[in-house]
Every structure is written in structure tokens, then in C-alpha cells.
Design an enzyme around this catalytic site. Structure first.
Site, PDB file in Angstrom:
ATOM      1  N   LYS A 181       0.858  -1.184   0.000  1.00 60.41           N
ATOM      2  CA  LYS A 181       0.000   0.000   0.000  1.00 60.41           C
ATOM      3  C   LYS A 181       0.894   1.235   0.000  1.00 60.41           C
ATOM      4  O   LYS A 181       1.638   1.474   0.947  1.00 60.41           O
ATOM      5  CB  LYS A 181      -0.931   0.023   1.215  1.00 60.41           C
TER       6      LYS A 181
ATOM      7  N   ASP B 101      -1.493  -3.494  12.893  1.00 62.10           N
ATOM      8  CA  ASP B 101      -1.608  -4.245  11.640  1.00 62.10           C
ATOM      9  C   ASP B 101      -1.943  -5.703  11.935  1.00 62.10           C
ATOM     10  O   ASP B 101      -1.415  -6.287  12.878  1.00 62.10           O
ATOM     11  CB  ASP B 101      -0.298  -4.182  10.853  1.00 62.10           C
TER      12      ASP B 101
ATOM     13  N   HIS C 275      -0.051   2.262  16.132  1.00 61.28           N
ATOM     14  CA  HIS C 275       0.633   3.332  15.403  1.00 61.28           C
ATOM     15  C   HIS C 275      -0.368   4.112  14.556  1.00 61.28           C
ATOM     16  O   HIS C 275      -1.508   3.674  14.344  1.00 61.28           O
ATOM     17  CB  HIS C 275       1.759   2.768  14.525  1.00 61.28           C
TER      18      HIS C 275
ATOM     19  N   HIS D 116      -4.043   2.295  14.845  1.00 62.84           N
ATOM     20  CA  HIS D 116      -4.425   0.908  14.616  1.00 62.84           C
ATOM     21  C   HIS D 116      -3.200   0.021  14.814  1.00 62.84           C
ATOM     22  O   HIS D 116      -2.069   0.497  14.875  1.00 62.84           O
ATOM     23  CB  HIS D 116      -4.958   0.716  13.195  1.00 62.84           C
TER      24      HIS D 116
END
Length: 290
Positions: free
Chosen positions: A139, A160, A214, A158
Site C-alpha cells: 500500500k 496491523d 501506530h 491501529h
């Protein structure tokens, strides 16, 4: 590993190749909007690969300020090159070469992490699918200059869901990590790759390795770009749970057995309680590919 994140230097991926990857990504986002929209994704229909834009209030009420391009880059036989940018001409070649080398680097990192848990060096890689099944999703995050950065975020806070995440950047600070109850801005180290642990490794290690919270900030003076590659296990073939070697009477399992897909759905369910309904159709992608 208290932080769950580190700068990788002397990683074996040539600086020249990394610069080609960055130039190719930068050139794509410099295209006119009508050219970029030829590669547009469609979240509603489930087509998540391609170009997209986020300009909306997130669950915390802040404006999200980001364009992005998302696509699977490895294994080669699972790629859909039809949605890869045709311009610049070097995009496919440079990104493909980078993906191969990054896949080898992921093997080395997981070997070190396995040894750190007292396991055989190939154990963690086997548990996340091995060469055949582990997916690398890229991404590219493009954060335009923001006139009021205090009112916006590039990506909200959030963790990962991946096993590992590797990040390149254009030397503009903005990645923040939540550590000891405060947000810490990651330094920009030249010629390094940022690597951090994702939920999958946290689960397998019974939280001996941590998936850190993060977020991404935007900048008033400069465009910020990052290239994040998420290393993910297959969604249904593997049950994720703490490995037996990480569990004891004094350290019971902290996570129930779930497939990768079930873990994603569990995180989504918890999040749905906190957001408005209009947001939901975009939430799954935005949460897990920040």
C-alpha cells in the site's frame, strides 16, 4: 522486543532499487486525477486493489487526508498485473524486483524472531504459510500537504493484522508509535527500512513480540509518502494461536484459536461498536492497511 518496531540497515536490498521503487510510486501520484482513476478500486463491490482516496471524518472525528494505491506484489502467480500502473514504465519491473528481495528479507527476519523464542529458525515462517502461502500486499500512502495538519490524520491509530510490515518513506516524518502511554514520532533513518511486528506474530508468540499501536500524521510543508508491505498468512488455511513453546502454567495462552480471517472479523466487530453506520463499508480495508 518492547517496541515491536525497528529500523533495518544493511538489509541487502540495493539503495538504487529502493530509489527506483520510490520514484515510480511518486511519478504515479503526480499523474492527473483522471489518469489515476483509471486504476480506481471499488470498496463497495469488494475490489480493494487499485487506486483510492480518503477524505472523510474518521471514527475520532478527525479528517483523514490520504490517497493510496494497494495491490498484491508476491507471490508472482497470485498477482493481477492488469491493475498495476502502466506509467511510469519502470513501475512493474522495479516493484517486482523489490518484492522478491523483500520476501527473502522476511524469511531472515522470521528466522531471527524464531530463534529469539527458542524455536527452530524456520518455525515462524512455516506457521504463517511458508514460501507458497505468505502474501505480500503493498500500500503506497500519499499524504498531500495539509493546510491544517492539527485537524487531520493520514491514518488513524491501529495495529496491523499482518505477520510483519515493512515500510519505506520519503524522509518526511509522520509515523507515530504509541509507547508508554504517549505518541512517539519515528525517526527517518537514511537507507533504512522500518519493520514492525503485526498481530499474527504477536498471537503466535503469545505477546512476547508486540504488535504496536501506530498512526500516520500529515505535514503542512511537505508531501509525505510511505510504501508499506504487509506480510500476511492465508485467510482460512491456518489456525493462529500461541505456539505451545510460548505457553506455560505461569504464562497461559492470551489468544483463542482463530483463522486469520476470523481474527480480522473479531477486530472489526469490536470496532463496529465505536463508529457510525455510514462508515462501515470502508472500515475493513482502512483499519488493516493503514
Amino acid at each position: 522486543m518492547d517496541w515491536g518496531v525497528m529500523h533495518l540497515v544493511n538489509h541487502g536490498i540495493p539503495d538504487e532499487l529502493i530509489e527506483r521503487v520510490k520514484k515510480a510510486g511518486d511519478a504515479f501520484f503526480e499523474l492527473p486525477l483522471e489518469e489515476k482513476e483509471k486504476y480506481a478500486n471499488d470498496q463497495v463491490s469488494g475490489k480493494i486493489q487499485g487506486y483510492g482516496s480518503k477524505l472523510a471524518n474518521n471514527a475520532s472525528g478527525q479528517l483523514e487526508w490520504e490517497d493510496y494505491f494497494f495491490h498484491l506484489i508476491f507471490p508472482e502467480d497470485k498477482r493481477d498485473l492488469s491493475i498495476w500502473p502502466k506509467y511510469p514504465a519502470d513501475y512493474t519491473v522495479a516493484t517486482s524486483e523489490y518484492a522478491k528481495l523483500l520476501r527473502g528479507l522476511a524469511t531472515k527476519i522470521m528466522a531471527v524472531l524464531s530463534i529469539g523464542l527458542g524455536l527452530e529458525e524456520g518455525r515462524l515462517e512455516k506457521e504463517v504459510g511458508g514460501i507458497e502461502e505468505l502474501l505480500l500486499q503493498m500500500k503506497i500512502n500519499y499524504y498531500p500537504k495539509c493546510p491544517q495538519p492539527e485537524l487531520a490524520l493520514g491514518v488513524e491509530a491501529h495495529t496491523d493484522v499482518s505477520a510483519l510490515t515493512f515500510i519505506l518513506h520519503n524522509m518526511v516524518p509522520g509515523l507515530q508509535l504509541f509507547y508508554e502511554e504517549k505518541w512517539v514520532t519515528a525517526k527517518c533513518v537514511p537507507n533504512s527500512i522500518i519493520m514492525h511486528i503485526g498481530d499474527t506474530i504477536e498471537i503466535l508468540s503469545n505477546r512476547k513480540y508486540k504488535s504496536i499501536l501506530h498512526r500516520g500524521l500529515v505535514n503542512k510543508e511537505k508531501v509525505r509518502i510511505s510504501w508499506a508491505v504487509f506480510c500476511e498468512p492465508p485467510k482460512e488455511k491456518i489456525v493462529l494461536k500461541p505456539l505451545p513453546e510460548t505457553v506455560s502454567e505461569t504464562e497461559p495462552p492470551l489468544f483463542p484459536p482463530r483463522t486469520f480471517q476470523q481474527h480480522i472479523e473479531h477486530k472489526l466487530f469490536r470496532r463496529l461498536k465505536k463508529v457510525d453506520a455510514w462508515w462501515l463499508h470502508m472500515l475493513l480495508f482502512y483499519m488493516f492497511y493503514g
